[in-house]
Design an enzyme around this catalytic site. Structure first.
Site, PDB file in Angstrom:
ATOM      1  N   GLU B  95     -30.135  38.760  40.169  1.00 38.69           N
ATOM      2  CA  GLU B  95     -30.638  39.819  40.961  1.00 38.69           C
ATOM      3  C   GLU B  95     -31.326  40.937  40.353  1.00 38.69           C
ATOM      4  O   GLU B  95     -32.326  41.183  40.414  1.00 38.69           O
ATOM      5  CB  GLU B  95     -30.103  39.933  42.378  1.00 38.69           C
ATOM      6  CG  GLU B  95     -30.186  39.271  43.484  1.00 38.69           C
ATOM      7  CD  GLU B  95     -29.329  37.921  43.306  1.00 38.69           C
ATOM      8  OE1 GLU B  95     -28.558  37.732  42.251  1.00 38.69           O
ATOM      9  OE2 GLU B  95     -29.635  36.882  43.998  1.00 38.69           O
ATOM     10  N   HIS B 164     -22.617  37.463  54.193  1.00 36.25           N
ATOM     11  CA  HIS B 164     -23.858  36.849  54.256  1.00 36.25           C
ATOM     12  C   HIS B 164     -24.607  37.281  55.808  1.00 36.25           C
ATOM     13  O   HIS B 164     -25.571  36.810  56.003  1.00 36.25           O
ATOM     14  CB  HIS B 164     -23.707  35.231  54.273  1.00 36.25           C
ATOM     15  CG  HIS B 164     -23.617  34.711  52.996  1.00 36.25           C
ATOM     16  ND1 HIS B 164     -22.491  35.022  52.460  1.00 36.25           N
ATOM     17  CD2 HIS B 164     -24.445  33.918  52.259  1.00 36.25           C
ATOM     18  CE1 HIS B 164     -22.626  34.266  51.293  1.00 36.25           C
ATOM     19  NE2 HIS B 164     -23.866  33.634  51.149  1.00 36.25           N
TER      20      HIS B 164
END
Lengths: 438, 366
Positions: B95, B164
């Site tokens: 990322e 999440h």
């Protein structure tokens, strides 16, 4: 002496050549500076004593095998045969290099003066001692090529062509600075000269540089433009332990991006010695681990840096992919002007001071009759005048106006820019109906 | 035989109806089906990406699984086949690296759309979103603009656990230099994404995984390829006069359901779909509060320093004299999201919570 210990360009990292034993490597490394390059013969003797302590400690080679590049071999043959006529640079090039390095040095010295007089403030990181890396690489670039740096970015900007006046004004926080006083010492940006920053976080510039290289490749392959721009990413030894560095080595090699990763290994990250923080201090080895050549070069010798840079930039321009170049260099001052610099051994500093890149180039120019004392003095004078002029200019420039505080947050504050009628598109009442021309 | 007769009768009836409505009926029926035209949010985003990529060759997509996998949530389905691997780039799991690469590409002239598999993963790249994207136009005094879009699902899904499920609207919404959008319906998703891609500034586009499969009616205008929704303007989803309910993303759906329930009890709620977290449409919210005199904000994110906190502060600052009741804000529970379904349900606002808060604002809690 048959070994070329400075530039080890490993073309095929998977093939371990048996031509260089570990032992030979070790002996090459002790000398660690000279090859057959003419300019370095004089440095070589000094290096033997100066460098041995460092090199023994830092070059624990073990089972490292290095393959010398064909480029360096060729050069050796050439320069061995005719010493006089095959110099590495011409007179003009020599003067350009000297002028650029002296500009960097004089500018940084002036910054220190101005800081202690209170004209400059905040974090200021000076580049004294590392000029050979900036000059050696950036003077080979075109204007369209990009440079991405860290907070130690004054000299990179100057080498790339940003006027000294603009850099000095920026440091003084005046509105005539290259970023109108909004960036500061650590955030030098110039669209005109393609200096893409100036980042305070170490490692932050590496993905940005990789992105600029991605753009070059994209322009060539998708947009079908004639683009062979190269990007240089400059960063330090501390950054080479950072995750983003490895992520970008991977992606740059994977996608064969036109980028050169230039490590300015000055052995210190503020007060943290490179040897204390890195499991394997030989940074150039990290290149072949990702499938790109890793080269180590003496960063105090601008001619050697330039030679390696030529090869690496050439590779990138031809589309052969990235290179990792580790330049062994040293900063003569502390990490920043606020750093008391107590942890570094004065003996080490003294040793490196004898390897001052500007003095070394001067010597080379004299010994090879490329320039004389008077010419170099004239260059010095010219640069000193430029620096003084930049200080006067910065002093006389205005501070930003109050309304500048809120400017430039967005390129387009209201969204979608200005329509053909001169008004912001989102103010068009028909906008949400989808009938507005966007 | 009866069957055939019935068929004939039906046919004749239809024919009669057709003639009654006139020739225009045929055309009208074709057009009126556009309001019966439904589109899922997934298709809306996919079509927006498709159209913007075909309109401008500088737009490209980058992210994990966007290419050959057709998108982790199938949002980018078909794009790899259409545009090729140079424009739909599958990245390694890096990322920080690929977000930085996207930002660098944007610095130098391209228009990347960076996908995060969920915005939770954007935390690994948040340095680039904030420091190299959001702040660059300012630091370079306008020389370097960053026309990048960061998109992906935000907020809670179902049973995916604490790491999440976080909502990042408040974090990104507090940073100057970013534009932060949170679409609800398919029209929002299409219009705002097209706007975001065309915008020269960095945009964080917060989608919602549970909304991807939901269908919404779309008008013909929405399907037009130049359709955009302005950034920074909220939408009044439902007009009302008793209490204002402000929400974004999935909570808009819940608020609309709550408004239906409240209507049965005589409370006429106005539901505002923020659409844009930054810039926040303060004037729309204040105008509504000045009309209804009561406000309830709803969000999925954590309560402290949330979007609701900002809206309530704005309302108190600008419309204090108009308020007839204290400001009410509903947010997710102040805990990392649990896994077990029953307590996970308790960790996020539900329709009943919105109804209760609205009633409290109307002093009708009993």
């Amino acid at each position: 002496m048959a070994c070329s210990a400075t530039a080890k360009i490993i073309h095929n990292p998977l093939v371990l050549s048996s031509s260089r034993s570990a032992e030979k490597y070790e002996s090459c490394c002790k000398i660690s500076g000279p090859s057959s390059l003419l300019g370095s013969k004089f440095l070589g003797k000094k290096l033997l004593s100066a460098k041995s302590a460092i090199s023994l400690a830092s070059r624990r080679s073990g089972a490292v095998v290095a393959v010398s590049s064909d480029v360096v071999k060729e050069k050796k043959v050439k320069s061995g045969s005719s010493a006089a006529s095959n110099l590495l640079i011409t007179k003009e090039e020599g003067l350009v290099l000297y002028e650029d390095m002296y500009l960097g040095r004089a500018f940084e010295d002036m910054c220190a003066q101005m800081y202690y007089r209170g004209k400059m403030f905040g974090f200021v990181h000076l580049y004294n001692g590392q000029e050979a890396v900036s000059t050696g690489f950036i003077k080979l670039l075109k204007q369209e090529d990009c440079v991405v740096s860290t907070y130690r970015d004054h000299v990179h900007s100057l080498s790339k062509g940003v006027p000294a006046r603009q850099v000095m004004s920026e440091l003084f926080g005046k509105t005539t600075g290259c970023c109108r006083g909004q960036g500061g010492s650590m955030h030098m940006f110039s669209k005109e000269h393609n200096v893409l920053g100036g980042f305070a976080f170490i490692g932050e510039g590496i993905p940005v540089a990789t992105g600029a290289a991605f753009t070059s490749k994209y322009k060539r392959e998708v947009l079908k433009e004639d683009c062979d721009e190269v990007t240089l990413a400059f960063f330090g030894d501390g950054t080479c332990n950072n995750g983003q560095f490895f992520e970008c080595l991977n992606m740059a090699a994977l996608w064969k991006l036109p980028i050169v990763f230039v490590v300015e290994n000055n052995l210190w990250a503020i007060g943290m010695s490179h040897l204390r923080s890195t499991s394997d201090p030989q940074i150039w080895k990290k290149g072949p681990a990702f499938g790109m050549p890793g080269v180590h070069v003496d960063g105090m010798d601008v001619l050697k840096v330039r030679e390696v840079a030529q090869e690496a930039i050439g590779r990138a321009r031809r589309g052969e992919g990235p290179t990792l170049v580790e330049c062994e260099t040293y900063r003569f001052r502390g990490h920043s002007l606020a750093d008391p610099d107590e942890l570094r051994d004065p003996a080490e500093k003294a040793r490196y001071a004898t390897r001052d890149p500007i003095t070394a180039l001067k010597k080379y120019l004299f010994e090879n009759n490329l320039a004389n004392e008077a010419e170099l003095k004239a260059v010095d004078k010219k640069i000193d005048e430029i620096i003084e002029d930049s200080v006067e200019f910065a002093d006389a420039s205005p501070v930003p106006a109050r309304n500048q505080l809120l400017e430039n947050v967005f390129a387009d504050p209201r969204g979608f820019g200005i329509g053909p009628d001169g008004k912001y598109r989102c103010e068009d009442p028909k906008f949400t109906e989808g009938t507005a021309q966007v | 035989m009866l069957g055939i007769l019935r068929q004939t009768v039906v046919a004749k009836l239809n024919h009669a109806l057709n003639c009654e409505q006139g020739i225009g009926a045929v055309a009208l029926r074709a057009y009126s089906s556009s309001s019966a035209n439904k589109m899922t949010v997934r298709d809306a985003i996919n079509s927006a990406l498709d159209e913007e990529m075909s309109a401008d060759p500088k737009v490209f997509m980058m992210g994990e699984e966007v290419g050959e996998y057709q998108g982790a949530y199938k949002i980018t389905k078909g794009l790899l086949d259409k545009y090729g691997p140079e424009r739909v780039v599958d990245t390694p799991i890096t990322e920080a690296g690929f977000t930085g690469i996207g930002v660098g590409a944007a610095y130098h002239g391209l228009r990347p759309v960076v996908e995060f598999m969920t915005f939770n993963f954007s935390m690994q790249a948040i340095d680039h979103i904030i420091n190299s994207a959001a702040k660059s136009n300012y630091m370079s005094a306008g020389q370097i603009s960053v026309p990048i879009v960061f998109r992906g699902p935000n907020g809670a899904a179902s049973g995916v656990g604490a790491q999440h499920s976080q909502c990042y609207a408040a974090w990104f919404g507090s940073c100057p230099g970013l534009k932060v959008l949170a679409p609800y319906s398919a029209e929002d998703a299409r219009g705002l994404l097209k706007a975001a891609i065309r915008d020269p500034d960095p945009v964080v586009f917060l989608e919602n995984e549970l909304l991807y499969g939901e269908s919404f009616p779309v008008s013909a205008e929405t399907l037009d390829s130049s359709f955009c929704v302005p950034i920074g303007k909220a939408k009044i989803e439902r007009e009302g006069k008793d209490v204002t309910i402000v929400a974004y993303s999935k909570m808009v759906g819940f608020s609309l359901q709550a408004a239906d329930i409240l209507a049965k009890e005589g409370i006429n709620a106005e539901v505002i779909n923020l659409r844009s977290i930054r810039p926040l449409d303060r004037s729309a919210v204040n105008a509504s509060v000045r009309k209804t005199n009561r406000i309830v904000t709803v969000e999925e994110g954590f309560p402290q320093h949330g979007v609701g906190a900002e809206i309530c502060a704005t309302v108190v600052e600008d419309s204090f004299e108009y308020l007839d009741a204290p400001v009410e804000r509903i947010a997710g529970a102040d805990v990392p999201t649990p896994y077990a379904a029953n307590i996970e349900r308790m960790a996020f606002p539900q329709v009943e919570d919105i109804v209760r808060a609205a009633k409290r604002a109307c002093y009708r809690s009993r």
